[in-house]
Enzyme design. Structure first.
Site, PDB file in Angstrom:
ATOM      1  CG  ASP A 116      -0.252  -0.319   2.513  1.00  0.00           C
ATOM      2  OD1 ASP A 116       0.985  -0.292   2.558  1.00  0.00           O
ATOM      3  OD2 ASP A 116      -0.952  -0.586   3.499  1.00  0.00           O
ATOM      4  CG  ASN A 141      -8.612  -0.197  12.279  1.00  0.00           C
ATOM      5  OD1 ASN A 141      -7.653  -0.835  11.839  1.00  0.00           O
ATOM      6  ND2 ASN A 141      -9.183   0.778  11.602  1.00  0.00           N
ATOM      7  CG  HIS A 201      -5.596  -1.268   9.040  1.00  0.00           C
ATOM      8  ND1 HIS A 201      -5.666  -0.117   9.791  1.00  0.00           N
ATOM      9  CD2 HIS A 201      -4.292  -1.371   8.673  1.00  0.00           C
ATOM     10  CE1 HIS A 201      -4.474   0.430   9.864  1.00  0.00           C
ATOM     11  NE2 HIS A 201      -3.609  -0.309   9.196  1.00  0.00           N
ATOM     12  CD  GLU A 206      -8.678   1.866   7.891  1.00  0.00           C
ATOM     13  OE1 GLU A 206      -8.669   1.045   8.820  1.00  0.00           O
ATOM     14  OE2 GLU A 206      -8.035   2.931   7.929  1.00  0.00           O
TER      15      GLU A 206
HETATM   16  N1  LIG Z   1      -0.843   0.374   6.065  1.00  0.00           N
HETATM   17  C1  LIG Z   1      -0.013   0.042   7.178  1.00  0.00           C
HETATM   18  C2  LIG Z   1      -0.338  -1.364   7.600  1.00  0.00           C
HETATM   19  O1  LIG Z   1       0.019  -2.250   6.566  1.00  0.00           O
HETATM   20  C3  LIG Z   1       0.400  -1.706   8.876  1.00  0.00           C
HETATM   21  O2  LIG Z   1       0.109  -3.029   9.234  1.00  0.00           O
HETATM   22  C4  LIG Z   1      -0.027  -0.771   9.951  1.00  0.00           C
HETATM   23  C5  LIG Z   1       0.590  -1.120  11.295  1.00  0.00           C
HETATM   24  O3  LIG Z   1       1.573  -0.216  11.623  1.00  0.00           O
HETATM   25  P1  LIG Z   1       2.512  -0.333  12.891  1.00  0.00           P
HETATM   26  O4  LIG Z   1       3.401  -1.485  12.638  1.00  0.00           O
HETATM   27  O5  LIG Z   1       3.252   0.964  12.909  1.00  0.00           O
HETATM   28  O6  LIG Z   1       1.645  -0.526  14.071  1.00  0.00           O
HETATM   29  O7  LIG Z   1       0.366   0.518   9.545  1.00  0.00           O
HETATM   30  C6  LIG Z   1      -0.175   1.009   8.322  1.00  0.00           C
HETATM   31  O8  LIG Z   1      -1.494   1.368   8.517  1.00  0.00           O
END
Ligand SMILES: N[C@@H]1[C@@H](O)[C@H](O)[C@@H](COP(=O)(O)O)O[C@@H]1O
Length: 332
Positions: A68, A136, A138, A143
């Site tokens: 993404d 949440n 995702h 989402e």
């Molecule tokens: N799009 C990414 C996700 O792919 C990732 O899993 C999430 C978790 O991030 P963190 O590892 O900083 O908690 O962050 C972003 O939203």
């Protein structure tokens, strides 16, 4: 699914990296899905370290596809996922990689960009998808509320995600993003999910205990596709560490109807670990080997297995009540 616990984030990261290593050792061309987020930083550090001096020859056959990207954003923006990947991975290994693919955050026409990426992904399934987990639930930027059949597209980010990601984002977090869909993720032969932190405990618990539903875009959906899967899961209540690894069964067929290969992942030692509840505040280890047979796609929660009951308690009820009546297994 299988569930494994690590004591520290570093240990979980080493596991994740070690599960990727067989892909680097195989002689054939490999397509690897990559993720971003703070969780991935120690995972990539461990991967680069494990690849070590061998990394040049070992990764020449690897093509990467990032999950993404924010939109709109310039790839050189310090908050872009492109910058993240350059800083933490590609600056060290890119010269040797076969190809690196991104959703371009500066694409003028995001729909065309998503179609282009979709065509790249559809050409051949990913051999492995590395995943983080949003608070949440995702995965990617899918989402809660995302359809199981979703594919690559532009999405609006939830307030929760914008707020959470603003911690790592210099400036104002974009409100939209380009992401591969749940269906794209599920087409990967192997999926490795890494997560830790008390704030992700609910998402982790639901990932293991269900119920399956599109109101929650977390990895419990991974049970819902492609037959039985295996999940190695780790969680530590004190160090707030969790990690899991899923792989499709050798007999399952992918979206193109081809038979999945025999999983080629390092075996996890289950016997040395004790069983504990994900929700136990002092839980140090969770060793339940969880095999879940999925119900039909997009239907309700699958009935709990023995291992589910060990993990989540005996009553099969909704997520909230199952979490509320967790059992705690003391360490031996
Ligand atoms: N799009 C990414 C996700 O792919 C990732 O899993 C999430 C978790 O991030 P963190 O590892 O900083 O908690 O962050 C972003 O939203």
């Amino acid at each position: 699914m299988k569930v494994i616990i690590c004591s520290t984030q570093d240990e979980a990261s080493e596991w994740a990296a070690s599960l990727l290593m067989p892909l680097f050792r195989t002689p054939k061309s490999i397509r690897l899905g990559l993720a971003t987020g703070a969780t991935m930083i120690p995972v990539y550090r461990a991967l680069v370290r494990q690849l070590g001096a061998m990394q040049g020859p070992m990764i020449r056959h690897v093509k990467t596809f990032n999950l993404d990207e924010y939109w709109p954003i310039d790839p050189d923006h310090p908050g872009s996922f492109a910058t993240f990947m350059r800083q933490h991975v590609f600056s060290q290994i890119t010269p040797y990689l076969d190809q690196v693919h991104f959703l371009r955050g500066n694409a003028r026409n995001p729909d065309e960009e998503c179609q282009h990426y979709e065509a790249l992904l559809s050409a051949q399934p990913l051999d492995c998808q590395l995943l983080g987990l949003g608070v949440n639930g995702h995965i990617g930027f899918n989402e809660p509320g995302t359809s199981f059949t979703s594919r690559t597209r532009k999405v609006h980010l939830s307030d929760t995600t914008i707020q959470r990601n603003s911690r790592q984002f210099p400036g104002i977090v974009p409100q939209e993003a380009l992401t591969v869909g749940i269906a794209n993720i599920m087409e990967a032969q192997h999926i490795i999910l890494v997560a830790w932190g008390l704030e992700k405990r609910a998402a982790l618990t639901r990932a293991v205990c269900g119920p399956v539903g599109e109101d929650y875009s977390g990895p419990q959906k991974l049970d819902n596709f492609g037959g039985r899967q295996v999940l190695h899961w780790t969680y530590d209540g004190e160090t707030k560490t969790a990690f899991c690894h899923l792989q499709k069964p050798s007999g399952a067929r992918n979206a193109q109807g081809r038979k999945n290969r025999q999983p080629d992942c390092r075996r996890i030692r289950h016997s040395s670990q004790s069983t504990a509840s994900l929700e136990a505040p002092g839980a140090r280890e969770l060793s339940a080997v969880i095999y879940r047979v999925p119900s039909a796609p997009t239907t309700g929660p699958s009935p709990p297995t023995t291992a589910d009951r060990a993990l989540c308690g005996n009553r099969q009820t909704d997520h909230t009540s199952r979490v509320a009546q967790k059992k705690i297994w003391p360490r031996p």
